[in-house]
Design an enzyme around this catalytic site. Structure first.
Site, PDB file in Angstrom:
ATOM      1  N   LYS A 155       0.840  -1.202   0.000  1.00 40.89           N
ATOM      2  CA  LYS A 155       0.000   0.000   0.000  1.00 40.89           C
ATOM      3  C   LYS A 155       0.880   1.260   0.000  1.00 40.89           C
ATOM      4  CE  LYS A 155      -0.413  -0.477   5.033  1.00 40.89           C
ATOM      5  NZ  LYS A 155      -1.245  -1.071   6.099  1.00 40.89           N
ATOM      6  N   TYR A 188      16.611  29.309   9.563  1.00 43.00           N
ATOM      7  CA  TYR A 188      15.341  29.946   9.931  1.00 43.00           C
ATOM      8  C   TYR A 188      15.154  29.910  11.444  1.00 43.00           C
ATOM      9  CZ  TYR A 188      13.716  29.936   5.079  1.00 43.00           C
ATOM     10  OH  TYR A 188      13.563  30.160   3.744  1.00 43.00           O
TER      11      TYR A 188
HETATM   12  C1  PLP Z   1      -0.504  -2.023   6.818  1.00 40.40           C
HETATM   13  C2  PLP Z   1      -1.082  -3.299   7.306  1.00 40.40           C
HETATM   14  C3  PLP Z   1      -0.272  -4.434   7.491  1.00 40.40           C
HETATM   15  C4  PLP Z   1       1.236  -4.400   7.385  1.00 40.40           C
HETATM   16  O1  PLP Z   1       1.753  -3.883   8.597  1.00 40.40           O
HETATM   17  P1  PLP Z   1       3.328  -3.792   8.850  1.00 40.40           P
HETATM   18  O2  PLP Z   1       3.411  -3.300  10.254  1.00 40.40           O
HETATM   19  O3  PLP Z   1       3.844  -2.781   7.890  1.00 40.40           O
HETATM   20  O4  PLP Z   1       3.878  -5.122   8.630  1.00 40.40           O
HETATM   21  C5  PLP Z   1      -0.893  -5.624   7.821  1.00 40.40           C
HETATM   22  N1  PLP Z   1      -2.236  -5.690   7.991  1.00 40.40           N
HETATM   23  C6  PLP Z   1      -3.039  -4.607   7.859  1.00 40.40           C
HETATM   24  C7  PLP Z   1      -4.497  -4.748   8.085  1.00 40.40           C
HETATM   25  C8  PLP Z   1      -2.492  -3.380   7.537  1.00 40.40           C
HETATM   26  O5  PLP Z   1      -3.281  -2.306   7.431  1.00 40.40           O
END
Ligand code: PLP
Length: 362
Positions: free
Chosen positions: A35, A254
């Site tokens: 994702k 800054y």
């Molecule tokens: C993003 C996500 C994962 C992966 O999690 P990690 O901590 O990056 O391994 C697994 N399951 C769900 C439902 C998620 O939203």
């Protein structure tokens, strides 16, 4: 001269980290979570390097469609499922699996005619309290799904809220709640994210959902990638574009938030929050200049950061500056900047040039 900020992506490291997930839970199939543009690494290259995964998982349908358009035929689970009937039809058309986390989605399945039944994952809320159906409802909702002609298969999943802390009793409670909720319901099980995979053997199941570990960052609050035998995938780097001397008592950048307490040599590196380097990284955050540690000083600006080179007299314009990755764990930088590697990776912007390389041997 082209602007120097670039993200080197070590493709063999992705494959190595996938093997590490399989080794940790050898009985499970792997859903590689890609994702958010492959956690900011570029989804096509990531999915290509992780082609041997058994499935992909993404957050939303657009991300799944992008994978289909790029030619990936793997099962793809959309972790937030569909929002309405129009989306549901697109799931069917693209042969994409849906996570079902609330009864409204089941109603949509029941009243929609689709050509190709969907594989669904019924998500049970065992304590995270974000998405998922109540454990007490699991059986009744499973039965409705099982009776629905739009459903072609049912998996059972949950998500762990605190698995990144190996001493937190929440995970044991969640595992018990999951077992209690699903009882003997038929279907594949999926529980573990990266922290579950590496830290909680009891969280294994038919499928694991590995995310951050694939990108080579430790999911735990108290360990590094190397300790987990993971290899960092992204190295964010740039060059030194200027060097100047400051007298004692001069303010820098800054707001003048940093003041030299002695004559100091300051390097300017071509990277800033416009590239995704975190603006809230405080003075003292580590960077590497030609492999040597030096502290960031002063505020991060949009296009530049300033680095105290007083202890590195040999540093010169054009030197390579690494912000995180090989030699400087993203976990460490994230901790110093008050965030997590997930966010560092996702925030790298389009201005940064992505370059793939074949890495060093493990
Ligand atoms: C993003 C996500 C994962 C992966 O999690 P990690 O901590 O990056 O391994 C697994 N399951 C769900 C439902 C998620 O939203």
């Amino acid at each position: 001269m082209a602007r120097a900020a670039e993200a080197l992506i070590d493709l063999p490291a992705l494959a190595h980290n996938l093997r590490r997930a399989r080794e940790a839970m050898p009985g499970s199939r792997v859903m590689a979570v890609v994702k958010a543009n492959g956690y900011g690494h570029g989804v096509e290259r990531v999915a290509g390097a992780l082609r041997s995964a058994d499935a992909f998982a993404v957050a939303c349908l657009d991300e799944a469609e992008q994978l289909r358009e790029s030619g990936f035929a793997h099962p793809i689970n959309v972790l937030e499922g569909f929002y309405d009937v129009e989306e549901l039809r697109r799931f069917s058309r693209h042969h994409v699996d849906a996570t079902i986390h609330q009864p409204e989605q089941i109603e949509a399945l029941e009243r929609t005619r689709i050509d190709r039944p969907l594989k669904v994952w019924l998500k049970i809320d065992t304590g995270m309290h974000r998405l998922g159906v109540a454990p007490e409802q699991a059986r009744a909702l499973w039965e409705r799904l099982n009776a629905c002609s739009a459903v072609g298969g049912i998996g059972l999943m949950t998500h762990l809220a605190n698995a990144d802390n190996r001493n937190d009793p929440t995970t044991e409670r969640q595992l018990l709640a999951f077992t209690g909720a699903i009882g003997h319901l038929h279907g594949e099980r999926s529980i573990a994210n990266s922290a579950g995979i590496l830290g909680w053997p009891a969280a294994s199941g038919d499928w694991i959902r590995s995310g951050i570990m694939l990108y080579g960052a430790s999911p735990f609050c108290d360990s590094t990638a190397a300790e987990e035998r993971l290899r960092p995938v992204m190295t964010l780097q740039t060059g030194l574009i200027a060097i100047r001397d400051l007298a004692a008592g001069e303010r820098l950048g800054y707001g003048g938030t940093w003041c030299s307490d002695k004559p100091s040599r300051i390097g300017v590196a071509a990277i800033g929050y416009g590239d995704g380097y975190p603006r809230h990284a405080p003075s003292g955050t580590s960077v590497l200049v030609e492999g040597q540690r030096a502290p960031l000083v002063g505020r991060v600006s949009m296009d530049m950061i300033t680095i105290d080179l007083t202890e590195l007299p040999e540093a010169k314009i054009g030197d390579r500056v690494v912000l995180w990755g090989a030699g400087l764990p993203a976990e460490e930088v994230a901790r110093q900047a008050g965030t997590i590697p997930y966010e560092l990776f996702c925030q790298v912007t389009r201005r940064v040039k992505f370059r793939e390389h074949s890495g060093s041997s493990p």
